[in-house]
Design a protein around this motif. Sequence first.
Motif, PDB file in Angstrom:
ATOM      1  N   VAL A 195     -41.353  -8.339 -81.351  1.00  0.00           N
ATOM      2  CA  VAL A 195     -41.669  -8.906 -82.657  1.00  0.00           C
ATOM      3  C   VAL A 195     -42.817  -8.119 -83.278  1.00  0.00           C
ATOM      4  CG1 VAL A 195     -40.871 -11.236 -82.134  1.00  0.00           C
ATOM      5  CG2 VAL A 195     -43.222 -10.612 -81.621  1.00  0.00           C
TER       6      VAL A 195
ATOM      7  N   VAL B  43     -43.315 -15.191 -77.743  1.00  0.00           N
ATOM      8  CA  VAL B  43     -42.624 -14.536 -78.848  1.00  0.00           C
ATOM      9  C   VAL B  43     -42.809 -15.330 -80.139  1.00  0.00           C
ATOM     10  CG1 VAL B  43     -40.371 -13.843 -79.726  1.00  0.00           C
ATOM     11  CG2 VAL B  43     -40.952 -13.423 -77.333  1.00  0.00           C
TER      12      VAL B  43
ATOM     13  N   ALA C 283     -43.857 -14.307 -83.937  1.00  0.00           N
ATOM     14  CA  ALA C 283     -42.711 -14.279 -84.841  1.00  0.00           C
ATOM     15  C   ALA C 283     -42.944 -15.145 -86.066  1.00  0.00           C
ATOM     16  CB  ALA C 283     -41.456 -14.733 -84.111  1.00  0.00           C
TER      17      ALA C 283
ATOM     18  N   SER D 182     -38.073  -8.840 -85.874  1.00  0.00           N
ATOM     19  CA  SER D 182     -37.707  -9.130 -84.492  1.00  0.00           C
ATOM     20  C   SER D 182     -36.485  -8.309 -84.088  1.00  0.00           C
ATOM     21  CB  SER D 182     -37.414 -10.623 -84.325  1.00  0.00           C
ATOM     22  OG  SER D 182     -36.943 -10.899 -83.016  1.00  0.00           O
TER      23      SER D 182
END
Length: 204
Positions: free
Chosen positions: A8, A97, A101, A165
């Motif tokens: 990301v 993540v 993100a 991403s």
Amino acid sequence: MRLSYAKVAEYPARGQVHFHAVIRLDGPDGPADCPADWATVPVLRAAIQEAAGGVGVSVPDDQPSFVGRWGTQLDVEPICVATSVEGIADQRVASYVAKYATKGAESARTVDRPIREMFAVAHLDVTEHARRMIYACFVLAGTAEYRLIPLRQWAHMLGYRRHFSTKSRYYSTTLGALRGLRAAFRAEQSRQRRGYLTSESTRC
């Protein structure tokens, strides 16, 4: 052995894109299969550091006056998990993540739409730091050296035009599968609102 990753892009306040990646070594049959005994965390860490140190991109391509490389802020740390391969491990990775993100370009105090003309930059509701970076994209886009780089089209993203991403094919489920599930979920909601029989009722 199979190498899998999810990456990301994060926009910090200063506007320079940071990348956060989860890199995993799987056995040949995928995530549920263990890699070879020699494929340890220190081995993977050393491989990542060596790969990052050996990458360079000439800018511009035809006149290599500048070579872009990974900086010294490369930080490689293991994501420690519990004894179980599932459950807690999945949650820790997903949390890592998701933390980055959810940070879009607006985190750098820029705008969420393309900027068509350079004169419009002066009227944007952005920080002065972001404004100067947007101006830089327009100026560089007008030079011969950077004419092939679409900086002007992506000035609102401070020149970064990639998706926030990306992941390897076998890291997890595919984006196509996720889109299919979302479409089926929305279709089921629409049937219920209209009073039609749901797919569950049809099967019964």
